[in-house]
Write a protein that holds these residues in place. Structure first.
Motif, PDB file in Angstrom:
ATOM      1  N   ARG A   1      21.958  74.512 -33.023  1.00 24.63           N
ATOM      2  CA  ARG A   1      20.680  74.198 -32.377  1.00 24.63           C
ATOM      3  C   ARG A   1      20.922  73.471 -31.052  1.00 24.63           C
ATOM      4  N   ARG A   2      21.825  72.507 -31.081  1.00 24.49           N
ATOM      5  CA  ARG A   2      22.135  71.787 -29.840  1.00 24.49           C
ATOM      6  C   ARG A   2      22.710  72.755 -28.812  1.00 24.49           C
ATOM      7  N   SER A   3      23.618  73.604 -29.253  1.00 23.35           N
ATOM      8  CA  SER A   3      24.231  74.570 -28.347  1.00 23.35           C
ATOM      9  C   SER A   3      23.190  75.518 -27.750  1.00 23.35           C
ATOM     10  N   ASP A   4      22.201  75.891 -28.550  1.00 25.05           N
ATOM     11  CA  ASP A   4      21.152  76.793 -28.067  1.00 25.05           C
ATOM     12  C   ASP A   4      20.234  76.128 -27.042  1.00 25.05           C
ATOM     13  N   LEU A   5      20.115  74.819 -27.080  1.00 23.50           N
ATOM     14  CA  LEU A   5      19.279  74.101 -26.109  1.00 23.50           C
ATOM     15  C   LEU A   5      19.942  74.020 -24.728  1.00 23.50           C
ATOM     16  N   ILE A   6      21.255  74.096 -24.701  1.00 24.48           N
ATOM     17  CA  ILE A   6      21.989  73.864 -23.451  1.00 24.48           C
ATOM     18  C   ILE A   6      21.672  74.885 -22.363  1.00 24.48           C
ATOM     19  N   PRO A   7      21.600  76.189 -22.633  1.00 23.32           N
ATOM     20  CA  PRO A   7      21.263  77.122 -21.541  1.00 23.32           C
ATOM     21  C   PRO A   7      19.921  76.797 -20.873  1.00 23.32           C
ATOM     22  N   ASN A   8      18.923  76.408 -21.686  1.00 28.06           N
ATOM     23  CA  ASN A   8      17.632  76.030 -21.108  1.00 28.06           C
ATOM     24  C   ASN A   8      17.750  74.759 -20.269  1.00 28.06           C
ATOM     25  N   LEU A   9      18.526  73.815 -20.761  1.00 28.03           N
ATOM     26  CA  LEU A   9      18.734  72.568 -20.034  1.00 28.03           C
ATOM     27  C   LEU A   9      19.434  72.844 -18.704  1.00 28.03           C
ATOM     28  N   VAL A  10      20.479  73.660 -18.742  1.00 29.17           N
ATOM     29  CA  VAL A  10      21.218  73.999 -17.526  1.00 29.17           C
ATOM     30  C   VAL A  10      20.316  74.739 -16.540  1.00 29.17           C
ATOM     31  N   ALA A  11      19.513  75.672 -17.047  1.00 31.18           N
ATOM     32  CA  ALA A  11      18.613  76.426 -16.170  1.00 31.18           C
ATOM     33  C   ALA A  11      17.590  75.506 -15.511  1.00 31.18           C
ATOM     34  N   THR A  12      17.078  74.550 -16.258  1.00 26.86           N
ATOM     35  CA  THR A  12      16.101  73.597 -15.707  1.00 26.86           C
ATOM     36  C   THR A  12      16.741  72.728 -14.633  1.00 26.86           C
ATOM     37  N   VAL A  13      17.939  72.256 -14.917  1.00 28.67           N
ATOM     38  CA  VAL A  13      18.631  71.377 -13.974  1.00 28.67           C
ATOM     39  C   VAL A  13      19.062  72.148 -12.726  1.00 28.67           C
ATOM     40  N   LYS A  14      19.452  73.411 -12.898  1.00 28.71           N
ATOM     41  CA  LYS A  14      19.875  74.236 -11.753  1.00 28.71           C
ATOM     42  C   LYS A  14      18.768  74.398 -10.729  1.00 28.71           C
ATOM     43  N   GLY A  15      17.518  74.323 -11.192  1.00 28.44           N
ATOM     44  CA  GLY A  15      16.380  74.497 -10.296  1.00 28.44           C
ATOM     45  C   GLY A  15      16.231  73.386  -9.281  1.00 28.44           C
ATOM     46  N   VAL A  16      16.920  72.299  -9.470  1.00 29.24           N
ATOM     47  CA  VAL A  16      16.838  71.172  -8.534  1.00 29.24           C
ATOM     48  C   VAL A  16      17.855  71.378  -7.419  1.00 29.24           C
ATOM     49  N   ALA A  17      17.371  71.264  -6.223  1.00 27.93           N
ATOM     50  CA  ALA A  17      18.258  71.455  -5.064  1.00 27.93           C
ATOM     51  C   ALA A  17      19.352  70.395  -5.059  1.00 27.93           C
ATOM     52  N   ASN A  18      20.525  70.795  -4.648  1.00 27.73           N
ATOM     53  CA  ASN A  18      21.674  69.895  -4.467  1.00 27.73           C
ATOM     54  C   ASN A  18      22.186  69.251  -5.759  1.00 27.73           C
ATOM     55  N   PHE A  19      21.852  69.820  -6.918  1.00 26.97           N
ATOM     56  CA  PHE A  19      22.366  69.217  -8.148  1.00 26.97           C
ATOM     57  C   PHE A  19      23.864  69.477  -8.228  1.00 26.97           C
ATOM     58  N   GLU A  20      24.598  68.504  -8.763  1.00 25.11           N
ATOM     59  CA  GLU A  20      26.060  68.564  -8.798  1.00 25.11           C
ATOM     60  C   GLU A  20      26.550  69.715  -9.670  1.00 25.11           C
ATOM     61  N   LYS A  21      27.117  70.714  -9.020  1.00 31.31           N
ATOM     62  CA  LYS A  21      27.550  71.930  -9.718  1.00 31.31           C
ATOM     63  C   LYS A  21      28.688  71.653 -10.698  1.00 31.31           C
ATOM     64  N   SER A  22      29.577  70.744 -10.359  1.00 30.11           N
ATOM     65  CA  SER A  22      30.718  70.463 -11.239  1.00 30.11           C
ATOM     66  C   SER A  22      30.263  69.905 -12.587  1.00 30.11           C
ATOM     67  N   THR A  23      29.189  69.139 -12.584  1.00 23.63           N
ATOM     68  CA  THR A  23      28.663  68.581 -13.828  1.00 23.63           C
ATOM     69  C   THR A  23      28.121  69.698 -14.712  1.00 23.63           C
ATOM     70  N   LEU A  24      27.388  70.624 -14.120  1.00 20.97           N
ATOM     71  CA  LEU A  24      26.859  71.761 -14.882  1.00 20.97           C
ATOM     72  C   LEU A  24      27.985  72.642 -15.416  1.00 20.97           C
ATOM     73  N   THR A  25      28.993  72.857 -14.590  1.00 21.89           N
ATOM     74  CA  THR A  25      30.133  73.671 -15.008  1.00 21.89           C
ATOM     75  C   THR A  25      30.836  73.031 -16.201  1.00 21.89           C
TER      76      THR A  25
END
Length: 199
Positions: free
Chosen positions: A51-75
């Motif tokens: 369940r936690r693992s399934d939440l992560i793609p949505n979390l990453v997609a939401t965070v990616k929408g913010v300009a200039n978010f730190e790519k290394s953290t998402l990676t």
């Protein structure tokens, strides 16, 4: 009609053998039931981690929408998720080594998520979105479920392991290949489950 001494001995031997078979069957069945309880609880543990693992793609997609978010953290989060989901354990083989591999992968994902949440603090516009708030609540709830299911697993594993070591169950356990199950252990220096705060 008198029975000969040989017949009496044979009857006693058969009677003792029947008692031994029924007694051994009872112990074997109890071992099977306890092991199945451990296996079922392991499935519950895997379910909450999934369940936690399934939440992560949505979390990453939401965070990616913010300009200039730190790519290394998402990676780092994406890579930790991939590693955590790649470690699968057969509940029949829950030994110390396999449990340690599983825990290390899951702890790596927890650490990556914690770093992500620290970085999110720099983006108030992200924290204000409804999607992010919902994901925050789901992630916090999932972390709590993980803690509960791990504790429940340790309890049923302890019951199984204790029975496995008791006489005469230990004799039958050895004969039929029942093995001790490993426990979840807290990270070194961690007294409680990781706390994720978005505020």
């Amino acid at each position: 009609m008198k029975l000969s001494k040989g017949w009496i001995i044979a009857i006693v031997i058969v009677f003792v053998a029947i008692i031994f078979i029924f007694w051994g069957t009872g112990i074997y069945n109890k071992l099977v039931n306890k092991e199945e309880t451990v296996n079922q609880q392991w499935a519950n543990v895997e379910n909450v981690y999934q369940r936690r693992s399934d939440l992560i793609p949505n979390l990453v997609a939401t965070v990616k929408g913010v300009a200039n978010f730190e790519k290394s953290t998402l990676t780092a989060v994406i890579e930790a998720r991939a590693k955590a989901t790649s470690v699968n354990i057969n509940p029949k083989n829950l030994d110390e080594a396999s449990m340690q591999r599983f825990q290390q992968a899951q702890d790596g994902l927890s650490s990556s998520l914690a770093r992500l949440m620290v970085v999110v603090e720099k983006y108030p516009e992200l924290k204000a979105t409804q999607n992010f708030s919902e994901l925050q609540a789901q992630l916090e709830g999932t972390e709590n479920r993980i803690t509960v299911e791990r504790r429940n697993f340790n309890e049923v594993a302890q019951s199984y392991n204790s029975y496995l070591r008791q006489f005469p169950a230990n004799i039958f356990a050895g004969m039929f290949g029942f093995q001790k199950k490993a426990y979840f252990k807290a990270q070194t220096g961690a007294e409680k489950a990781p706390e994720v705060k978005f505020e």
